[in-house]
Design an enzyme around this catalytic site. Structure first.
Site, PDB file in Angstrom:
ATOM      1  N   THR A 152      -0.823 -21.410  20.515  1.00 56.54           N
ATOM      2  CA  THR A 152      -2.155 -21.044  20.946  1.00 56.54           C
ATOM      3  C   THR A 152      -2.852 -20.145  19.932  1.00 56.54           C
ATOM      4  OG1 THR A 152      -3.451 -19.925  22.671  1.00 56.54           O
ATOM      5  CG2 THR A 152      -1.233 -19.082  22.266  1.00 56.54           C
ATOM      6  N   GLN A 153      -4.165 -20.250  19.875  1.00 55.66           N
ATOM      7  CA  GLN A 153      -4.962 -19.349  19.049  1.00 55.66           C
ATOM      8  C   GLN A 153      -5.159 -17.998  19.734  1.00 55.66           C
ATOM      9  OE1 GLN A 153      -8.676 -21.145  17.715  1.00 55.66           O
ATOM     10  NE2 GLN A 153      -7.697 -23.134  17.435  1.00 55.66           N
ATOM     11  N   CYS A 154      -4.808 -17.899  21.005  1.00 52.14           N
ATOM     12  CA  CYS A 154      -4.983 -16.648  21.741  1.00 52.14           C
ATOM     13  C   CYS A 154      -3.963 -15.610  21.295  1.00 52.14           C
ATOM     14  CB  CYS A 154      -4.837 -16.890  23.243  1.00 52.14           C
ATOM     15  SG  CYS A 154      -6.037 -18.045  23.927  1.00 52.14           S
ATOM     16  N   THR A 210       2.643  -9.419  15.032  1.00 47.32           N
ATOM     17  CA  THR A 210       1.458  -9.900  14.337  1.00 47.32           C
ATOM     18  C   THR A 210       0.620  -8.693  13.916  1.00 47.32           C
ATOM     19  OG1 THR A 210       1.369 -11.966  15.601  1.00 47.32           O
ATOM     20  CG2 THR A 210      -0.666 -11.260  14.559  1.00 47.32           C
ATOM     21  N   THR A 229       0.810  -1.218   0.000  1.00 52.62           N
ATOM     22  CA  THR A 229       0.000   0.000   0.000  1.00 52.62           C
ATOM     23  C   THR A 229       0.840   1.263   0.000  1.00 52.62           C
ATOM     24  OG1 THR A 229      -1.817  -1.123   1.146  1.00 52.62           O
ATOM     25  CG2 THR A 229      -1.796   1.262   1.256  1.00 52.62           C
ATOM     26  N   THR A 240       1.273  -4.824   4.322  1.00 45.65           N
ATOM     27  CA  THR A 240       1.056  -5.192   5.727  1.00 45.65           C
ATOM     28  C   THR A 240       0.554  -6.619   5.929  1.00 45.65           C
ATOM     29  OG1 THR A 240      -1.197  -4.280   5.671  1.00 45.65           O
ATOM     30  CG2 THR A 240       0.581  -2.809   6.383  1.00 45.65           C
ATOM     31  N   ASP A 241      -0.157  -7.170   4.956  1.00 46.85           N
ATOM     32  CA  ASP A 241      -0.854  -8.437   5.194  1.00 46.85           C
ATOM     33  C   ASP A 241       0.071  -9.582   5.566  1.00 46.85           C
ATOM     34  OD1 ASP A 241      -3.238  -7.190   4.744  1.00 46.85           O
ATOM     35  OD2 ASP A 241      -3.522  -7.968   2.718  1.00 46.85           O
ATOM     36  N   ASP A 259       1.740  -7.010  -4.443  1.00 47.50           N
ATOM     37  CA  ASP A 259       0.898  -6.978  -3.252  1.00 47.50           C
ATOM     38  C   ASP A 259       1.447  -8.021  -2.290  1.00 47.50           C
ATOM     39  OD1 ASP A 259      -1.503  -8.019  -1.568  1.00 47.50           O
ATOM     40  OD2 ASP A 259      -2.239  -6.137  -2.430  1.00 47.50           O
ATOM     41  N   SER A 260       1.413  -7.730  -1.006  1.00 51.66           N
ATOM     42  CA  SER A 260       2.040  -8.652  -0.061  1.00 51.66           C
ATOM     43  C   SER A 260       1.327  -9.998   0.010  1.00 51.66           C
ATOM     44  CB  SER A 260       2.124  -8.033   1.336  1.00 51.66           C
ATOM     45  OG  SER A 260       0.856  -7.920   1.936  1.00 51.66           O
TER      46      SER A 260
END
Length: 344
Positions: free
Chosen positions: A278-280, A167, A14, A90-91, A58-59
């Site tokens: 973990t998904q957390c 992240t 972007t 950023t993605d 594009d990323s």
């Protein structure tokens, strides 16, 4: 003192996009557009050169081959520049930052990855500030004249984060990245306030060594209530798969049904390395906290502790890319190679 020499590597994203006058959609533009829209760069009094992808991407199209292209650009120019700024969408930025942190062994210079949520050519944009701040961080030195940052880091809006701890957390806000399990390396305000005690240091000053081989035979396995044995065994039987990052519940919990544990154990016996993350968004895997986590450990699953899923996946690519056996990969998963996990 000599002017800092900084190399900008423009991959796309972007930050370098411009609106198509016909379709009104955003599309990558030539790097000269970027410099033309940031005249303040000339006030830094740095010697700045650039390399750009042809064409910029594009990323979402970023992949290990392009990580190699970035790493090779850094390696080829490493002796001639004080720091590097990678402009990136950023993605998938956290994946690239994580991959480069493993690939660039013995890194002693800053590799600062940045981008923007709004194109740099727009009137209201975060791209200009991010680019200028990234250049300043890439040029920063400590009182001994050593590079202040000696690792791969993500600079976005108000913070500098360790790359392999980061992240993307927002598609809407300028502070789009966060490191949930490791504090920020620098706070961006009126001044750039570095926390040197949090920064990696290459005290040995070994020469840069780049690992170009990355093994793509890895994947994610995200657990969810209702996953069936058929689905699980089908995923675990993916042809050629060597490593799996299993996104489990909470502190590393997974179903304790016999069929689930047996399927995981069967995969481990076939020398598939399974890392439990973990998904957390905060915290990590503690396989001893609950019986369900213990079951995974007993089945041969490796705890990812507090590593991010992006870092876990790219670490597997890196380790298998070195030609290591499954047992050797498991061994190195229990060590922090470049600050990616909170274990010694």
């Amino acid at each position: 003192m000599a002017r800092p020499k900084i190399m900008i590597i423009y991959t796309g994203g972007t930050i370098g996009m411009i609106e198509n006058p016909v379709t009104h959609s955003l599309q990558p533009f030539d790097f000269t557009h970027l410099i033309d829209n940031v005249p303040k760069i000339k006030k830094l009094d740095y010697e700045i050169n650039n390399i750009q992808f042809h064409p910029p991407i594009d990323s979402a199209n970023m992949d290990p081959e392009r990580w190699v292209e970035i790493a090779r650009s850094i390696a080829d120019n490493y002796a001639d520049y004080d720091g590097f700024v990678v402009l990136h969408g950023t993605d998938t930025m956290a994946y690239t930052a994580s991959a480069l942190s493993f690939m660039l062994e013995n890194l002693h210079k800053p590799v600062i990855i940045t981008g923007s949520q709004l194109p740099i050519g727009e009137v209201r944009t975060d791209g200009e500030e991010n680019l200028i701040t990234a250049l300043q961080i890439a040029a920063a030195t400590d009182i001994d004249g050593e590079p202040m940052v000696q690792e791969v880091a993500i600079l976005f809006e108000d913070y500098l984060w360790r790359g392999n701890r980061s992240t993307k957390i927002s598609a809407d806000y300028f502070n789009a990245f966060k490191s949930n399990n490791y504090p920020y390396l620098a706070k961006i305000g009126l001044d750039i306030q570095f926390h040197k005690e949090r920064l990696l240091r290459n005290h040995a000053h070994r020469p840069l060594k780049v690992q170009y081989n990355l093994d793509r035979n890895v994947m994610f396995l995200t657990l969810f209530p209702g996953i069936t044995e058929t689905t699980l065994r089908h995923l675990l039987a993916t042809p050629g798969i060597k490593g799996i990052v299993m996104k489990s519940f909470g502190a590393g919990n997974a179903p304790t049904d016999r069929w689930f544990v047996d399927a995981i154990h069967d995969a481990v016996k076939r020398e598939i390395v399974i890392v439990n993350v973990t998904q957390c968004v905060n915290g990590g895997v503690n396989s001893e906290r609950y019986m369900t986590g213990n079951a995974m450990s007993a089945a041969g699953v490796i705890s990812g502790n507090d590593i991010t899923s992006e870092a876990a996946l790219t670490k597997l690519m890196y380790l298998f890319g070195m030609g290591l056996t499954a047992d050797e990969v498991k061994k190195y998963l229990n060590f922090s190679l470049c600050g990616e996990v909170s274990i010694s």
